[in-house]
Design a protein around this motif. Structure first.
Motif, PDB file in Angstrom:
ATOM      1  N   THR A 184      -7.211  24.895 -13.221  1.00  0.00           N
ATOM      2  CA  THR A 184      -5.859  25.304 -13.600  1.00  0.00           C
ATOM      3  C   THR A 184      -5.487  24.806 -14.994  1.00  0.00           C
ATOM      4  N   ASN A 185      -4.520  25.511 -15.601  1.00  0.00           N
ATOM      5  CA  ASN A 185      -3.935  25.099 -16.886  1.00  0.00           C
ATOM      6  C   ASN A 185      -4.989  24.859 -17.960  1.00  0.00           C
ATOM      7  N   MET A 186      -5.989  25.711 -18.002  1.00  0.00           N
ATOM      8  CA  MET A 186      -7.074  25.518 -18.969  1.00  0.00           C
ATOM      9  C   MET A 186      -6.546  25.491 -20.402  1.00  0.00           C
ATOM     10  N   ALA A 187      -5.876  26.562 -20.805  1.00  0.00           N
ATOM     11  CA  ALA A 187      -5.412  26.652 -22.187  1.00  0.00           C
ATOM     12  C   ALA A 187      -4.318  25.632 -22.476  1.00  0.00           C
ATOM     13  N   ALA A 188      -3.458  25.358 -21.481  1.00  0.00           N
ATOM     14  CA  ALA A 188      -2.341  24.429 -21.691  1.00  0.00           C
ATOM     15  C   ALA A 188      -2.818  23.034 -22.061  1.00  0.00           C
ATOM     16  N   ARG A 189      -4.014  22.677 -21.653  1.00  0.00           N
ATOM     17  CA  ARG A 189      -4.556  21.352 -21.952  1.00  0.00           C
ATOM     18  C   ARG A 189      -4.837  21.172 -23.442  1.00  0.00           C
ATOM     19  N   PHE A 190      -4.914  22.283 -24.157  1.00  0.00           N
ATOM     20  CA  PHE A 190      -5.252  22.230 -25.582  1.00  0.00           C
ATOM     21  C   PHE A 190      -4.131  22.787 -26.450  1.00  0.00           C
ATOM     22  N   GLN A 191      -2.931  22.825 -25.890  1.00  0.00           N
ATOM     23  CA  GLN A 191      -1.792  23.391 -26.603  1.00  0.00           C
ATOM     24  C   GLN A 191      -0.816  22.287 -26.981  1.00  0.00           C
ATOM     25  N   SER A 192      -0.469  22.209 -28.257  1.00  0.00           N
ATOM     26  CA  SER A 192       0.538  21.269 -28.745  1.00  0.00           C
ATOM     27  C   SER A 192       1.618  22.079 -29.442  1.00  0.00           C
ATOM     28  N   TYR A 221       5.503  27.073  -6.274  1.00  0.00           N
ATOM     29  CA  TYR A 221       4.847  27.133  -4.972  1.00  0.00           C
ATOM     30  C   TYR A 221       5.806  27.274  -3.799  1.00  0.00           C
ATOM     31  N   GLY A 222       7.091  27.005  -4.023  1.00  0.00           N
ATOM     32  CA  GLY A 222       8.069  27.196  -2.960  1.00  0.00           C
ATOM     33  C   GLY A 222       8.316  25.980  -2.090  1.00  0.00           C
ATOM     34  N   PHE A 223       7.796  24.820  -2.465  1.00  0.00           N
ATOM     35  CA  PHE A 223       8.006  23.594  -1.696  1.00  0.00           C
ATOM     36  C   PHE A 223       7.701  22.413  -2.604  1.00  0.00           C
ATOM     37  N   ASP A 224       8.049  21.209  -2.132  1.00  0.00           N
ATOM     38  CA  ASP A 224       7.686  20.016  -2.892  1.00  0.00           C
ATOM     39  C   ASP A 224       7.013  19.005  -1.972  1.00  0.00           C
ATOM     40  N   PHE A 275      -2.266  19.116  -0.615  1.00  0.00           N
ATOM     41  CA  PHE A 275      -2.131  20.522  -0.990  1.00  0.00           C
ATOM     42  C   PHE A 275      -3.280  20.985  -1.883  1.00  0.00           C
ATOM     43  N   PHE A 276      -3.143  20.732  -3.208  1.00  0.00           N
ATOM     44  CA  PHE A 276      -4.061  21.318  -4.186  1.00  0.00           C
ATOM     45  C   PHE A 276      -4.718  20.296  -5.105  1.00  0.00           C
ATOM     46  N   SER A 277      -4.418  19.028  -4.949  1.00  0.00           N
ATOM     47  CA  SER A 277      -4.848  18.057  -5.955  1.00  0.00           C
ATOM     48  C   SER A 277      -6.339  17.766  -5.857  1.00  0.00           C
ATOM     49  N   ASN A 278      -6.860  17.145  -6.920  1.00  0.00           N
ATOM     50  CA  ASN A 278      -8.252  16.708  -6.920  1.00  0.00           C
ATOM     51  C   ASN A 278      -8.540  15.742  -5.780  1.00  0.00           C
ATOM     52  N   LEU A 315       3.295  25.997   3.781  1.00  0.00           N
ATOM     53  CA  LEU A 315       4.495  25.950   2.949  1.00  0.00           C
ATOM     54  C   LEU A 315       4.386  26.820   1.702  1.00  0.00           C
ATOM     55  N   LEU A 316       3.190  27.302   1.411  1.00  0.00           N
ATOM     56  CA  LEU A 316       2.950  28.027   0.163  1.00  0.00           C
ATOM     57  C   LEU A 316       3.715  29.349   0.142  1.00  0.00           C
ATOM     58  N   ARG A 317       4.466  29.544  -0.923  1.00  0.00           N
ATOM     59  CA  ARG A 317       5.256  30.767  -1.071  1.00  0.00           C
ATOM     60  C   ARG A 317       4.340  31.993  -1.075  1.00  0.00           C
ATOM     61  N   ALA A 318       4.758  33.054  -0.412  1.00  0.00           N
ATOM     62  CA  ALA A 318       3.979  34.293  -0.371  1.00  0.00           C
ATOM     63  C   ALA A 318       3.720  34.785  -1.790  1.00  0.00           C
ATOM     64  N   GLY A 319       2.467  35.083  -2.071  1.00  0.00           N
ATOM     65  CA  GLY A 319       2.095  35.578  -3.390  1.00  0.00           C
ATOM     66  C   GLY A 319       1.686  34.502  -4.369  1.00  0.00           C
ATOM     67  N   ALA A 320       1.976  33.231  -4.060  1.00  0.00           N
ATOM     68  CA  ALA A 320       1.581  32.134  -4.952  1.00  0.00           C
ATOM     69  C   ALA A 320       0.089  31.858  -4.782  1.00  0.00           C
ATOM     70  N   ALA A 321      -0.597  31.615  -5.886  1.00  0.00           N
ATOM     71  CA  ALA A 321      -2.041  31.387  -5.850  1.00  0.00           C
ATOM     72  C   ALA A 321      -2.354  29.965  -5.394  1.00  0.00           C
ATOM     73  N   ASP A 322      -3.457  29.823  -4.680  1.00  0.00           N
ATOM     74  CA  ASP A 322      -3.956  28.512  -4.265  1.00  0.00           C
ATOM     75  C   ASP A 322      -4.819  27.954  -5.397  1.00  0.00           C
ATOM     76  N   PRO A 323      -4.397  26.873  -6.064  1.00  0.00           N
ATOM     77  CA  PRO A 323      -5.168  26.351  -7.195  1.00  0.00           C
ATOM     78  C   PRO A 323      -6.566  25.864  -6.838  1.00  0.00           C
ATOM     79  N   LEU A 324      -6.826  25.601  -5.556  1.00  0.00           N
ATOM     80  CA  LEU A 324      -8.161  25.149  -5.158  1.00  0.00           C
ATOM     81  C   LEU A 324      -9.031  26.288  -4.638  1.00  0.00           C
ATOM     82  N   ALA A 325      -8.599  27.511  -4.864  1.00  0.00           N
ATOM     83  CA  ALA A 325      -9.394  28.649  -4.402  1.00  0.00           C
ATOM     84  C   ALA A 325     -10.763  28.678  -5.071  1.00  0.00           C
ATOM     85  N   GLY A 326     -10.890  28.022  -6.233  1.00  0.00           N
ATOM     86  CA  GLY A 326     -12.165  28.012  -6.942  1.00  0.00           C
ATOM     87  C   GLY A 326     -13.198  27.065  -6.361  1.00  0.00           C
ATOM     88  N   TRP A 327     -12.788  26.166  -5.473  1.00  0.00           N
ATOM     89  CA  TRP A 327     -13.725  25.188  -4.914  1.00  0.00           C
ATOM     90  C   TRP A 327     -14.587  25.856  -3.851  1.00  0.00           C
TER      91      TRP A 327
END
Length: 329
Positions: free
Chosen positions: A106-114, A197-200, A268-271, A289-301
Motif C-alpha cells: 500500500t501507499n507505494m508512491a506516497a512513500r516517496f512524495q514530499s 474502511y468504515g471502522f476504527d 485487520f491489515f497491519s504487518n 467491519l470492512l465497508r462494502a467496496g473497500a479494498a483489503d490491503p493484505l489481499a496481496g499476501w
C-alpha cells in the motif's frame, strides 16, 4: 543481496517500525560484508535491541554530514514520510547511490512524495511481484523497482524466544497463568483511515469483547498491543470506562514475544498479521467491519494461513478453535 553493500561504507536510515525491521534484518543477514555501518533513526523502537546494530538519533547533524564518507544509503519507507526522503535527496546531490525497502503493498508512491515533489531512490526494493505491479500502477519507474522479498520475513522464520515467557508477561502486567488473545490493530484513527474502511480500532476491540462474552470466556484475557503510531489515550480511556475484566493495554512490548504466547493474534491489515503467521501463530482477521467496496490491503499476501471472519458467529467460532488448540498444547 550482499553485493549491495560489499566492502562499502553504509548509512542506514529508517523511521517507521516496519521499514526499520526490513533494513535491520537485511543488515543482520548481510552486514558482515560491509566495510562500516552507521544507522540513524528519528524514532525509538524497543526491537532495536534484537539486532546487533547501534542506532543513532536523528537529527544530531545535517543530512549531508551523515552522508560524508559513505558509499551507499539504505532506507526504510514511512507514511507519513520522514527522514528517509531528506537523506535520499541529499544522497543524490553527492552521488551516493540509494536503495529503499518498501514493506507493504500500500501507499507505494506516497512513500516517496514530499508535498508536490517526488523524491526517488536509485532502487525501490519491494516484497513480491504483486507489490511490483502496484508500484508500476502508481507511477513508480519500472527500471528502479526490484523484487527482493522482505528481509524481516526471513528473520522471523528463524526467530525463537530468548527470555522466559512467564517473566516477560509478568513485567508488562499480564498474568502468565491466564490464556490470552493478542489484539494488534493498526492505528486507523490516527490517520483518518476509519473514513476509508468504515471502522476504527476501538470498533474491533468492542467486537472482540462481544465475541468473548458470547463464548462465555471471561477467564481469557485480551491483551491490546498499541501500535507505535497509536494515540494511546484512545484505548486507555476505553479500558478505564469499561466494566469488562481481563483487559490489558500495553503501550510498548516485544511483539514477537507477545504473539508467541498468545492463543491467537487478532487484527485487520497491519504487518503484524503477516509477522504473527511467520512466527507460526494462529491469526484471525476481523473483516466483518470492512465497508462494502473497500479494498483489503493484505489481499496481496499469497501465503495465507490465517482465518478471515466476516460475521460475529464466525469470530466466536474462530476464538473457540484457537482456545481449544492452546489447551491441547
Amino acid at each position: 543481496m550482499s553485493d549491495w553493500i560489499a566492502n562499502r561504507r553504509v548509512l542506514a536510515a529508517f523511521g517507521d517500525p516496519a521499514g526499520a525491521k526490513a533494513v535491520l534484518a537485511y543488515l543482520s543477514a548481510y552486514g558482515r560484508a560491509a566495510a562500516t555501518i552507521t544507522a540513524v533513526s528519528d524514532r525509538k523502537h524497543g526491537f532495536y535491541e534484537d539486532f546487533d546494530c547501534k542506532v543513532q538519533p536523528w537529527p544530531a547533524r545535517a543530512a549531508q554530514d551523515w552522508l560524508k564518507d559513505k558509499d551507499i544509503l539504505l532506507t526504510g519507507t514511512s507514511v507519513p514520510t520522514g527522514l528517509e526522503l531528506e537523506l535520499i535527496e541529499s544522497a543524490a546531490r553527492v552521488e551516493v547511490p540509494s536503495i529503499s525497502f518498501v514493506d507493504h503493498w500500500t501507499n507505494m508512491a506516497a512513500r516517496f512524495q514530499s508535498g508536490a515533489r517526488r523524491i526517488l531512490p536509485d532502487r525501490i526494493a519491494v516484497i513480491d511481484e504483486q507489490a511490483g505491479r502496484v508500484a508500476h500502477r502508481e507511477g513508480l519507474p519500472a527500471e528502479r523497482v526490484c523484487v527482493v522479498g522482505n528481509p524481516y520475513h526471513e528473520y522471523l522464520r528463524a526467530w525463537r524466544p530468548k527470555v522466559a515467557m512467564e517473566g516477560f508477561l509478568a513485567s508488562i502486567g499480564v498474568d502468565p497463568a491466564v490464556p490470552y488473545l493478542l489484539y494488534a490493530p493498526e492505528p486507523l484513527s490516527s490517520f483518518n483511515l476509519d473514513k476509508t474502511y468504515g471502522f476504527d480500532e476501538l470498533d474491533g476491540l468492542r467486537l472482540l469483547i462481544k465475541a468473548r462474552r458470547a463464548r462465555g470466556r471471561g477467564d481469557v484475557a485480551i491483551v491490546v498491543k498499541g501500535h507505535p503510531n497509536q494515540h494511546h489515550a484512545l484505548f486507555e480511556r476505553e479500558l478505564a470506562a469499561t466494566a469488562e475484566q481481563n483487559l490489558v493495554y500495553v503501550r510498548e512490548a516485544d511483539f514477537n514475544l507477545l504473539a508467541h504466547g498468545a492463543a491467537a493474534v487478532i487484527g485487520f491489515f497491519s504487518n503484524s498479521m503477516i509477522e504473527a503467521r511467520l512466527l507460526g501463530r494462529p491469526v484471525i482477521r476481523l473483516l466483518s467491519l470492512l465497508r462494502a467496496g473497500a479494498a483489503d490491503p493484505l489481499a496481496g499476501w499469497r501465503e495465507g494461513g490465517w482465518t478471515e471472519v466476516y460475521t460475529d458467529h464466525e469470530l466466536v467460532d474462530a476464538l473457540a478453535a484457537a482456545l481449544d488448540d492452546i489447551r491441547k498444547n
